[in-house]
Write a protein that holds these residues in place. Structure first.
Motif, PDB file in Angstrom:
ATOM      1  N   MET A   1       0.854  -1.169   0.000  1.00  0.00           N
ATOM      2  CA  MET A   1       0.000   0.000   0.000  1.00  0.00           C
ATOM      3  C   MET A   1       0.900   1.231   0.000  1.00  0.00           C
ATOM      4  SD  MET A   1      -2.930   1.106   2.804  1.00  0.00           S
ATOM      5  CE  MET A   1      -4.006  -0.242   2.475  1.00  0.00           C
ATOM      6  N   ASN A   2       0.675   2.120  -0.951  1.00  0.00           N
ATOM      7  CA  ASN A   2       1.495   3.330  -1.019  1.00  0.00           C
ATOM      8  C   ASN A   2       0.911   4.407  -0.099  1.00  0.00           C
ATOM      9  OD1 ASN A   2      -0.521   4.850  -2.417  1.00  0.00           O
ATOM     10  ND2 ASN A   2       0.129   3.934  -4.357  1.00  0.00           N
ATOM     11  N   SER A   3       1.612   5.504   0.020  1.00  0.00           N
ATOM     12  CA  SER A   3       1.192   6.555   0.955  1.00  0.00           C
ATOM     13  C   SER A   3      -0.138   7.192   0.545  1.00  0.00           C
ATOM     14  CB  SER A   3       2.275   7.618   1.094  1.00  0.00           C
ATOM     15  OG  SER A   3       2.514   8.236  -0.149  1.00  0.00           O
ATOM     16  N   ASN A   4      -0.408   7.283  -0.753  1.00  0.00           N
ATOM     17  CA  ASN A   4      -1.676   7.835  -1.217  1.00  0.00           C
ATOM     18  C   ASN A   4      -2.845   6.928  -0.809  1.00  0.00           C
ATOM     19  OD1 ASN A   4      -3.370   9.675  -2.594  1.00  0.00           O
ATOM     20  ND2 ASN A   4      -3.339   8.376  -4.419  1.00  0.00           N
ATOM     21  N   GLN A   5      -2.661   5.630  -0.960  1.00  0.00           N
ATOM     22  CA  GLN A   5      -3.699   4.673  -0.560  1.00  0.00           C
ATOM     23  C   GLN A   5      -3.923   4.719   0.950  1.00  0.00           C
ATOM     24  OE1 GLN A   5      -1.706   1.346  -2.394  1.00  0.00           O
ATOM     25  NE2 GLN A   5      -3.386   1.084  -3.869  1.00  0.00           N
ATOM     26  N   ARG A   6      -2.843   4.807   1.708  1.00  0.00           N
ATOM     27  CA  ARG A   6      -2.959   4.905   3.168  1.00  0.00           C
ATOM     28  C   ARG A   6      -3.745   6.149   3.574  1.00  0.00           C
ATOM     29  NH1 ARG A   6       3.009   3.921   4.518  1.00  0.00           N
ATOM     30  NH2 ARG A   6       2.941   2.772   2.657  1.00  0.00           N
ATOM     31  N   GLN A   7      -3.478   7.242   2.897  1.00  0.00           N
ATOM     32  CA  GLN A   7      -4.186   8.490   3.194  1.00  0.00           C
ATOM     33  C   GLN A   7      -5.671   8.350   2.879  1.00  0.00           C
ATOM     34  OE1 GLN A   7      -2.831  11.218   4.788  1.00  0.00           O
ATOM     35  NE2 GLN A   7      -4.986  11.789   4.952  1.00  0.00           N
ATOM     36  N   GLN A   8      -6.000   7.687   1.781  1.00  0.00           N
ATOM     37  CA  GLN A   8      -7.403   7.480   1.427  1.00  0.00           C
ATOM     38  C   GLN A   8      -8.121   6.650   2.496  1.00  0.00           C
ATOM     39  OE1 GLN A   8      -7.024   5.761  -2.492  1.00  0.00           O
ATOM     40  NE2 GLN A   8      -7.484   7.717  -3.496  1.00  0.00           N
ATOM     41  N   VAL A   9      -7.461   5.600   2.979  1.00  0.00           N
ATOM     42  CA  VAL A   9      -8.052   4.775   4.043  1.00  0.00           C
ATOM     43  C   VAL A   9      -8.239   5.633   5.286  1.00  0.00           C
ATOM     44  CG1 VAL A   9      -7.635   2.831   5.600  1.00  0.00           C
ATOM     45  CG2 VAL A   9      -7.173   2.594   3.149  1.00  0.00           C
ATOM     46  N   TRP A  10      -7.222   6.377   5.651  1.00  0.00           N
ATOM     47  CA  TRP A  10      -7.300   7.244   6.839  1.00  0.00           C
ATOM     48  C   TRP A  10      -8.440   8.251   6.701  1.00  0.00           C
ATOM     49  CZ3 TRP A  10      -5.598   6.928  11.564  1.00  0.00           C
ATOM     50  CH2 TRP A  10      -5.607   8.067  12.383  1.00  0.00           C
TER      51      TRP A  10
END
Length: 93
Positions: A1-10
């Protein structure tokens, strides 16, 4: 999971509806797995557990179904705890 995906989940967790659905799904899956594990540890079939708790086997199957989105009533969970002879901890976090 890249940082953009992590941000979307958050960011998804900022939505109260999303949080509520995630918490309910987590609780439901956890209960389903625990019911199955406790039943298996005792060597009971679903029919045997159903007879001990006064339900039909199909209800036990539904309680063990991890894809069922509905949580069982607290009264049912308390009856299961009594049949399994285990403590029940219910808390808000």
């Amino acid at each position: 999971m890249n940082s953009n995906q992590r941000q979307q989940v958050w960011d998804s967790f900022a939505d109260p509806e999303y949080r509520r659905e995630m918490v309910q799904a987590y609780a439901r899956r956890g209960l389903s797995f625990q019911i199955r594990a406790l039943r298996d540890a005792r060597g009971w079939t679903q029919a045997e557990l159903a007879a001990r708790i006064g339900m039909v086997q199909s209800m036990i199957s539904r309680l063990e179904n991890t894809t069922d989105i509905n949580l069982p009533p607290l009264r049912t969970v308390m009856r299961l705890a009594a049949v399994f002879d285990v403590a029940l901890a219910v808390r808000f976090e």
